[in-house]
Design a protein around this motif. Structure first.
Motif, PDB file in Angstrom:
ATOM      1  N   PRO A  50      37.934  47.323  24.802  1.00 28.60           N
ATOM      2  CA  PRO A  50      37.158  47.903  25.889  1.00 28.60           C
ATOM      3  C   PRO A  50      36.793  46.897  26.980  1.00 28.60           C
ATOM      4  CG  PRO A  50      35.676  47.369  24.110  1.00 28.60           C
ATOM      5  CD  PRO A  50      37.060  46.950  23.670  1.00 28.60           C
ATOM      6  N   LEU A  51      37.378  45.708  26.927  1.00 29.87           N
ATOM      7  CA  LEU A  51      37.057  44.687  27.928  1.00 29.87           C
ATOM      8  C   LEU A  51      37.726  45.012  29.257  1.00 29.87           C
ATOM      9  CD1 LEU A  51      37.499  41.503  25.727  1.00 29.87           C
ATOM     10  CD2 LEU A  51      35.365  42.673  26.295  1.00 29.87           C
ATOM     11  N   LYS A  52      37.074  44.638  30.337  1.00 25.36           N
ATOM     12  CA  LYS A  52      37.631  44.840  31.671  1.00 25.36           C
ATOM     13  C   LYS A  52      38.559  43.661  31.997  1.00 25.36           C
ATOM     14  CE  LYS A  52      36.133  46.470  36.138  1.00 25.36           C
ATOM     15  NZ  LYS A  52      35.067  46.637  37.090  1.00 25.36           N
ATOM     16  N   PRO A  82      37.946  36.140  47.525  1.00 24.88           N
ATOM     17  CA  PRO A  82      36.609  36.636  47.154  1.00 24.88           C
ATOM     18  C   PRO A  82      36.695  37.517  45.907  1.00 24.88           C
ATOM     19  CG  PRO A  82      37.452  37.854  49.031  1.00 24.88           C
ATOM     20  CD  PRO A  82      38.447  36.757  48.747  1.00 24.88           C
ATOM     21  N   VAL A  83      35.563  37.771  45.300  1.00 23.92           N
ATOM     22  CA  VAL A  83      35.509  38.622  44.116  1.00 23.92           C
ATOM     23  C   VAL A  83      35.986  40.019  44.486  1.00 23.92           C
ATOM     24  CG1 VAL A  83      33.982  39.630  42.393  1.00 23.92           C
ATOM     25  CG2 VAL A  83      33.637  37.264  43.129  1.00 23.92           C
ATOM     26  N   PHE A  84      36.860  40.584  43.652  1.00 20.61           N
ATOM     27  CA  PHE A  84      37.449  41.898  43.882  1.00 20.61           C
ATOM     28  C   PHE A  84      36.923  42.848  42.808  1.00 20.61           C
ATOM     29  CE2 PHE A  84      41.196  44.810  43.433  1.00 20.61           C
ATOM     30  CZ  PHE A  84      41.082  45.402  44.674  1.00 20.61           C
ATOM     31  N   GLY A  85      36.560  44.052  43.177  1.00 20.26           N
ATOM     32  CA  GLY A  85      35.882  44.992  42.291  1.00 20.26           C
ATOM     33  C   GLY A  85      36.622  45.427  41.050  1.00 20.26           C
ATOM     34  N   ASN A  86      37.952  45.347  41.005  1.00 21.16           N
ATOM     35  CA  ASN A  86      38.697  45.830  39.843  1.00 21.16           C
ATOM     36  C   ASN A  86      38.727  44.843  38.682  1.00 21.16           C
ATOM     37  OD1 ASN A  86      39.251  48.125  41.255  1.00 21.16           O
ATOM     38  ND2 ASN A  86      41.341  47.553  41.776  1.00 21.16           N
TER      39      ASN A  86
END
Length: 168
Positions: A50-52, A82-86
């Motif tokens: 279940p890890l992203k 930059p940090v990406f939401g996915n």
């Protein structure tokens, strides 16, 4: 089954070939070449449910001498990534791989190596789960590196085509 340290170095440092032989890689490329032996790398990787999925931005340095090859990585921030939401960005990551052969010949078969590795998963995970992942994934990664290096030595190609690993 023996490889030489030069082939292992090429298998690890080549972002193009790593994406070919490591199925967990979603994206891997050099963001910025600083010098011949220092670059900024972006790496996105698939994690099991279940890890992203995770992504990393790190500075990698590599050096060769008659005695050894060393490859070091450490996490950094970079304006181009930059940090990406996915993905869950891994902000604390580091590794060092030291490869030594029996002689000063970079192409002599037979070597020893030491890998140190750490990363912060970015979420609370029980230590037993972390240990299980590390005990499974790090040896699996090293086996893939070895197979890719062996394939390079046998064929001169910097990738291992799927689905068949090199013949042993």
């Amino acid at each position: 089954r023996q490889g030489c340290r030069r082939w292992v170095r090429e298998a690890v440092v080549s972002t193009q070939s790593t994406g070919e032989w490591d199925r967990s890689v979603s994206s891997l490329y050099v963001v910025d070449n600083i010098t011949n032996n220092r670059e900024i790398v972006y790496w996105a990787t698939k994690f099991p449910f279940p890890l992203k999925d995770r992504d990393y931005v790190f500075e990698r340095t590599h050096a060769m001498s008659d005695e050894q090859i060393s490859i070091s990585s450490r996490s950094i921030t970079h304006k181009a990534k930059p940090v990406f939401g996915n993905f869950v960005r891994v902000f604390k990551y580091g590794s060092k791989l030291v490869i030594r052969s029996r002689s000063s010949d970079l192409y002599e078969k037979g070597m020893s190596y030491c890998l140190t590795y750490y990363d912060d998963f970015g979420m609370p995970i029980p230590s037993q789960v972390k240990d299980k992942l590390a005990n499974a994934k790090i040896p699996e990664f090293l086996e893939k590196v070895h197979d890719a290096a062996h394939f390079l030595g046998e064929t001169g190609k910097l990738y291992v085509p799927y689905p068949d690993p090199p013949k042993r």
